[in-house]
Write an enzyme that holds these catalytic residues in place. Sequence first.
Site, PDB file in Angstrom:
ATOM      1  N   MET A 156      -8.506   8.019   9.232  1.00 28.76           N
ATOM      2  CA  MET A 156      -9.075   8.411   7.940  1.00 28.76           C
ATOM      3  C   MET A 156     -10.150   9.491   8.079  1.00 28.76           C
ATOM      4  SD  MET A 156      -9.321   4.623   6.193  1.00 28.76           S
ATOM      5  CE  MET A 156     -10.150   3.910   7.612  1.00 28.76           C
ATOM      6  N   LYS A 166      -4.303   2.553  -2.130  1.00 24.69           N
ATOM      7  CA  LYS A 166      -5.077   2.546  -0.882  1.00 24.69           C
ATOM      8  C   LYS A 166      -4.715   3.727   0.019  1.00 24.69           C
ATOM      9  CE  LYS A 166      -7.642  -0.162  -0.695  1.00 24.69           C
ATOM     10  NZ  LYS A 166      -8.935  -0.195  -1.418  1.00 24.69           N
ATOM     11  N   ASP A 202       0.815  -1.203   0.000  1.00 25.75           N
ATOM     12  CA  ASP A 202       0.000   0.000   0.000  1.00 25.75           C
ATOM     13  C   ASP A 202       0.855   1.263   0.000  1.00 25.75           C
ATOM     14  OD1 ASP A 202      -2.305  -1.452  -0.028  1.00 25.75           O
ATOM     15  OD2 ASP A 202      -2.831  -1.119   2.072  1.00 25.75           O
TER      16      ASP A 202
END
Length: 272
Positions: free
Chosen positions: A197, A84, A63
Amino acid sequence: MNGSALNRNGQTTVEQALARLNFKPRALDPGHVWLAGAGPGDPGCLTLEVLAALGQCDALAYDALVSPDVVAVAEGAELFYAGKRGGQPSMKQDDINALLVRLAREGRRVVRLKGGDPYIFGRGGEEALALAHEGIPFRVLSGLTSGLSALAATGIPATMRGINKAVILATGHAAGTDDDIDWAAIARTGQPVVVYMGMANLPIIAAALLKGGLAPSTPAAVIVAATTPQERTVVATLATIAEEAAAAGLASPALIVVGDIVAMRAALAGGT
């Protein structure tokens, strides 16, 4: 003696320590997939099992948040970049699942490497389920999740007697949508929350926690690129954290921490 100094046998202190540990890694067999966590960024956060896996694999799907220094450990492996990272080009999850299955069926020794821990907001469970459905042998190698290691790196204890009896890990990716979590319920627990996130939705998240009952003066922090040379931390209150993070130019990858544990950072500032 520092970590690069040699003893009379030509060993570094790290090699001596590993010899005393007598660590015997498991073999990564052809046709197997290991889902591994690279930790928060610093190569020193790798576990021995993940390090050994990288040394054995001949196919590495990694990633965007994985350090180039860590990717370089898989010398000779064919590299597959999965992306990602929020707002950046990434492979679709179904395509990643299909890639892992294909590589395994080709008899490759496959490592799927993610930032943090595969099972903490890393979609490792989805990939494990896809492999299980296809009858592909797999293992999960835990990594240090940024939700805890980033706090330690920046002087914020995740738990502190007299302050909290729990810590909540949440995703802020869906804040403000129909798929959002109940921030008011989180606020009512009175326990600190660590949000993954959530940087793009920080104003929404802060407003929802305030509406849920948290005091405007509740300590809050944003931690960017924890454990790396680019690490930055802004500490404010819940009422001002969105404004101050924006003024500082902070951007993902970042963690948001809300709760009285943040106030411990100043008290622990004398640590090395």
